[in-house]
Design a protein around this motif. Sequence first.
Motif, PDB file in Angstrom:
ATOM      1  N   MET A  41      32.197  66.856  68.745  1.00  0.00           N
ATOM      2  CA  MET A  41      31.045  66.238  68.125  1.00  0.00           C
ATOM      3  C   MET A  41      30.918  64.797  68.598  1.00  0.00           C
ATOM      4  SD  MET A  41      30.535  65.329  64.128  1.00  0.00           S
ATOM      5  CE  MET A  41      29.388  64.052  63.714  1.00  0.00           C
ATOM      6  N   ASN A  42      29.738  64.413  69.034  1.00  0.00           N
ATOM      7  CA  ASN A  42      29.481  63.019  69.344  1.00  0.00           C
ATOM      8  C   ASN A  42      29.371  62.248  68.045  1.00  0.00           C
ATOM      9  OD1 ASN A  42      29.469  62.986  72.097  1.00  0.00           O
ATOM     10  ND2 ASN A  42      27.268  63.207  72.314  1.00  0.00           N
ATOM     11  N   ILE A  43      30.027  61.118  67.983  1.00  0.00           N
ATOM     12  CA  ILE A  43      29.951  60.315  66.768  1.00  0.00           C
ATOM     13  C   ILE A  43      28.927  59.216  66.995  1.00  0.00           C
ATOM     14  CG2 ILE A  43      31.881  58.835  67.379  1.00  0.00           C
ATOM     15  CD1 ILE A  43      32.532  59.167  64.241  1.00  0.00           C
ATOM     16  N   TYR A  44      28.075  59.037  66.017  1.00  0.00           N
ATOM     17  CA  TYR A  44      26.985  58.086  66.136  1.00  0.00           C
ATOM     18  C   TYR A  44      27.402  56.705  65.651  1.00  0.00           C
ATOM     19  CZ  TYR A  44      24.209  62.204  67.034  1.00  0.00           C
ATOM     20  OH  TYR A  44      23.721  63.353  67.581  1.00  0.00           O
ATOM     21  N   GLU A  45      26.607  55.710  66.043  1.00  0.00           N
ATOM     22  CA  GLU A  45      26.876  54.325  65.687  1.00  0.00           C
ATOM     23  C   GLU A  45      27.025  54.154  64.175  1.00  0.00           C
ATOM     24  OE1 GLU A  45      24.409  50.169  65.913  1.00  0.00           O
ATOM     25  OE2 GLU A  45      24.339  51.481  67.679  1.00  0.00           O
ATOM     26  N   SER A  46      26.161  54.779  63.406  1.00  0.00           N
ATOM     27  CA  SER A  46      26.239  54.623  61.952  1.00  0.00           C
ATOM     28  C   SER A  46      27.552  55.206  61.415  1.00  0.00           C
ATOM     29  CB  SER A  46      25.048  55.275  61.261  1.00  0.00           C
ATOM     30  OG  SER A  46      25.019  56.664  61.516  1.00  0.00           O
ATOM     31  N   ALA A  47      27.997  56.318  61.983  1.00  0.00           N
ATOM     32  CA  ALA A  47      29.267  56.908  61.554  1.00  0.00           C
ATOM     33  C   ALA A  47      30.420  55.976  61.900  1.00  0.00           C
ATOM     34  CB  ALA A  47      29.466  58.279  62.196  1.00  0.00           C
ATOM     35  N   GLU A  48      30.365  55.355  63.071  1.00  0.00           N
ATOM     36  CA  GLU A  48      31.397  54.384  63.441  1.00  0.00           C
ATOM     37  C   GLU A  48      31.403  53.214  62.466  1.00  0.00           C
ATOM     38  OE1 GLU A  48      30.631  53.233  67.496  1.00  0.00           O
ATOM     39  OE2 GLU A  48      31.795  54.907  68.291  1.00  0.00           O
ATOM     40  N   ASP A  49      30.208  52.766  62.059  1.00  0.00           N
ATOM     41  CA  ASP A  49      30.121  51.661  61.100  1.00  0.00           C
ATOM     42  C   ASP A  49      30.767  52.037  59.770  1.00  0.00           C
ATOM     43  OD1 ASP A  49      28.849  49.880  62.819  1.00  0.00           O
ATOM     44  OD2 ASP A  49      26.837  50.434  62.128  1.00  0.00           O
ATOM     45  N   TYR A  50      30.498  53.245  59.301  1.00  0.00           N
ATOM     46  CA  TYR A  50      31.100  53.697  58.045  1.00  0.00           C
ATOM     47  C   TYR A  50      32.626  53.795  58.174  1.00  0.00           C
ATOM     48  CZ  TYR A  50      26.693  54.727  55.672  1.00  0.00           C
ATOM     49  OH  TYR A  50      25.478  54.627  55.049  1.00  0.00           O
ATOM     50  N   LEU A  51      33.095  54.392  59.251  1.00  0.00           N
ATOM     51  CA  LEU A  51      34.541  54.523  59.442  1.00  0.00           C
ATOM     52  C   LEU A  51      35.203  53.150  59.548  1.00  0.00           C
ATOM     53  CD1 LEU A  51      34.617  57.512  61.965  1.00  0.00           C
ATOM     54  CD2 LEU A  51      35.268  57.565  59.539  1.00  0.00           C
ATOM     55  N   GLU A  52      34.566  52.250  60.277  1.00  0.00           N
ATOM     56  CA  GLU A  52      35.096  50.891  60.411  1.00  0.00           C
ATOM     57  C   GLU A  52      35.166  50.213  59.041  1.00  0.00           C
ATOM     58  OE1 GLU A  52      34.070  46.740  62.787  1.00  0.00           O
ATOM     59  OE2 GLU A  52      32.510  48.254  62.602  1.00  0.00           O
ATOM     60  N   GLN A  53      34.119  50.356  58.241  1.00  0.00           N
ATOM     61  CA  GLN A  53      34.105  49.711  56.936  1.00  0.00           C
ATOM     62  C   GLN A  53      35.158  50.300  56.007  1.00  0.00           C
ATOM     63  OE1 GLN A  53      32.360  46.896  56.332  1.00  0.00           O
ATOM     64  NE2 GLN A  53      33.719  46.850  54.581  1.00  0.00           N
ATOM     65  N   ILE A  54      35.389  51.589  56.100  1.00  0.00           N
ATOM     66  CA  ILE A  54      36.464  52.203  55.312  1.00  0.00           C
ATOM     67  C   ILE A  54      37.795  51.578  55.694  1.00  0.00           C
ATOM     68  CG2 ILE A  54      37.755  54.348  54.917  1.00  0.00           C
ATOM     69  CD1 ILE A  54      34.995  55.812  55.302  1.00  0.00           C
ATOM     70  N   LEU A  55      38.049  51.427  56.982  1.00  0.00           N
ATOM     71  CA  LEU A  55      39.291  50.809  57.445  1.00  0.00           C
ATOM     72  C   LEU A  55      39.418  49.375  56.931  1.00  0.00           C
ATOM     73  CD1 LEU A  55      41.873  50.856  59.173  1.00  0.00           C
ATOM     74  CD2 LEU A  55      40.457  50.134  61.111  1.00  0.00           C
ATOM     75  N   VAL A  56      38.346  48.609  57.030  1.00  0.00           N
ATOM     76  CA  VAL A  56      38.370  47.223  56.558  1.00  0.00           C
ATOM     77  C   VAL A  56      38.717  47.183  55.072  1.00  0.00           C
ATOM     78  CG1 VAL A  56      36.923  45.191  56.102  1.00  0.00           C
ATOM     79  CG2 VAL A  56      36.809  46.334  58.324  1.00  0.00           C
ATOM     80  N   LEU A  57      38.077  48.033  54.281  1.00  0.00           N
ATOM     81  CA  LEU A  57      38.358  48.065  52.844  1.00  0.00           C
ATOM     82  C   LEU A  57      39.798  48.480  52.568  1.00  0.00           C
ATOM     83  CD1 LEU A  57      35.004  49.606  51.616  1.00  0.00           C
ATOM     84  CD2 LEU A  57      35.856  47.314  51.082  1.00  0.00           C
ATOM     85  N   LEU A  58      40.284  49.469  53.296  1.00  0.00           N
ATOM     86  CA  LEU A  58      41.670  49.901  53.116  1.00  0.00           C
ATOM     87  C   LEU A  58      42.640  48.768  53.427  1.00  0.00           C
ATOM     88  CD1 LEU A  58      41.489  53.497  54.643  1.00  0.00           C
ATOM     89  CD2 LEU A  58      41.822  52.903  52.223  1.00  0.00           C
ATOM     90  N   GLU A  59      42.346  48.010  54.471  1.00  0.00           N
ATOM     91  CA  GLU A  59      43.227  46.905  54.845  1.00  0.00           C
ATOM     92  C   GLU A  59      43.115  45.729  53.876  1.00  0.00           C
ATOM     93  OE1 GLU A  59      42.663  45.912  58.989  1.00  0.00           O
ATOM     94  OE2 GLU A  59      43.730  47.720  59.628  1.00  0.00           O
ATOM     95  N   GLU A  60      41.903  45.458  53.380  1.00  0.00           N
ATOM     96  CA  GLU A  60      41.702  44.321  52.491  1.00  0.00           C
ATOM     97  C   GLU A  60      42.109  44.615  51.045  1.00  0.00           C
ATOM     98  OE1 GLU A  60      37.612  43.114  52.846  1.00  0.00           O
ATOM     99  OE2 GLU A  60      37.948  42.173  54.795  1.00  0.00           O
ATOM    100  N   LYS A  61      41.705  45.788  50.554  1.00  0.00           N
ATOM    101  CA  LYS A  61      41.904  46.101  49.139  1.00  0.00           C
ATOM    102  C   LYS A  61      42.976  47.146  48.876  1.00  0.00           C
ATOM    103  CE  LYS A  61      37.199  45.206  47.569  1.00  0.00           C
ATOM    104  NZ  LYS A  61      36.142  45.698  46.679  1.00  0.00           N
ATOM    105  N   GLY A  62      43.300  47.923  49.897  1.00  0.00           N
ATOM    106  CA  GLY A  62      44.245  49.016  49.714  1.00  0.00           C
ATOM    107  C   GLY A  62      43.569  50.312  49.296  1.00  0.00           C
ATOM    108  N   TYR A  63      42.257  50.289  49.139  1.00  0.00           N
ATOM    109  CA  TYR A  63      41.494  51.488  48.770  1.00  0.00           C
ATOM    110  C   TYR A  63      40.051  51.324  49.238  1.00  0.00           C
ATOM    111  CZ  TYR A  63      39.739  48.553  44.967  1.00  0.00           C
ATOM    112  OH  TYR A  63      39.169  47.538  44.246  1.00  0.00           O
ATOM    113  N   ALA A  64      39.348  52.437  49.319  1.00  0.00           N
ATOM    114  CA  ALA A  64      37.925  52.430  49.668  1.00  0.00           C
ATOM    115  C   ALA A  64      37.211  53.429  48.773  1.00  0.00           C
ATOM    116  CB  ALA A  64      37.731  52.805  51.137  1.00  0.00           C
TER     117      ALA A  64
END
Length: 121
Positions: free
Chosen positions: A1-24
Amino acid sequence: MNIYESAEDYLEQILVLLEEKGYARSTDIAESLGVTKPSVSVAMKKLRENGYISMEKGGLISLTDKGYPIARRTYDRHLTLTKFFVSLGVDEVIARKDACKIEHDISEESFAAIRDSLQKA
């Protein structure tokens, strides 16, 4: 499956939240990306169906072995591009916004050259 820019943005934001808060959670994602909760719900459903995330009963979201590398790659590109633009004298707020736009489309060759130039500096 090709992943779209918006999906990358969501995945990136989940990672950021996990790193900053420990949860998303969906509400955190909506708030940080400036999108509606229904939009996040639709996106999370697609990401879950395609194996990029998992969701626990309490609404906590985690990245799967398939989703984590995409999130990490996108976030690393974002950080590197931001640092590069700032090193050129661009205001940090503008640098972050521009990095977010470019991180999805820059070639591997160009990105490697930027990363290498920052390591030499």
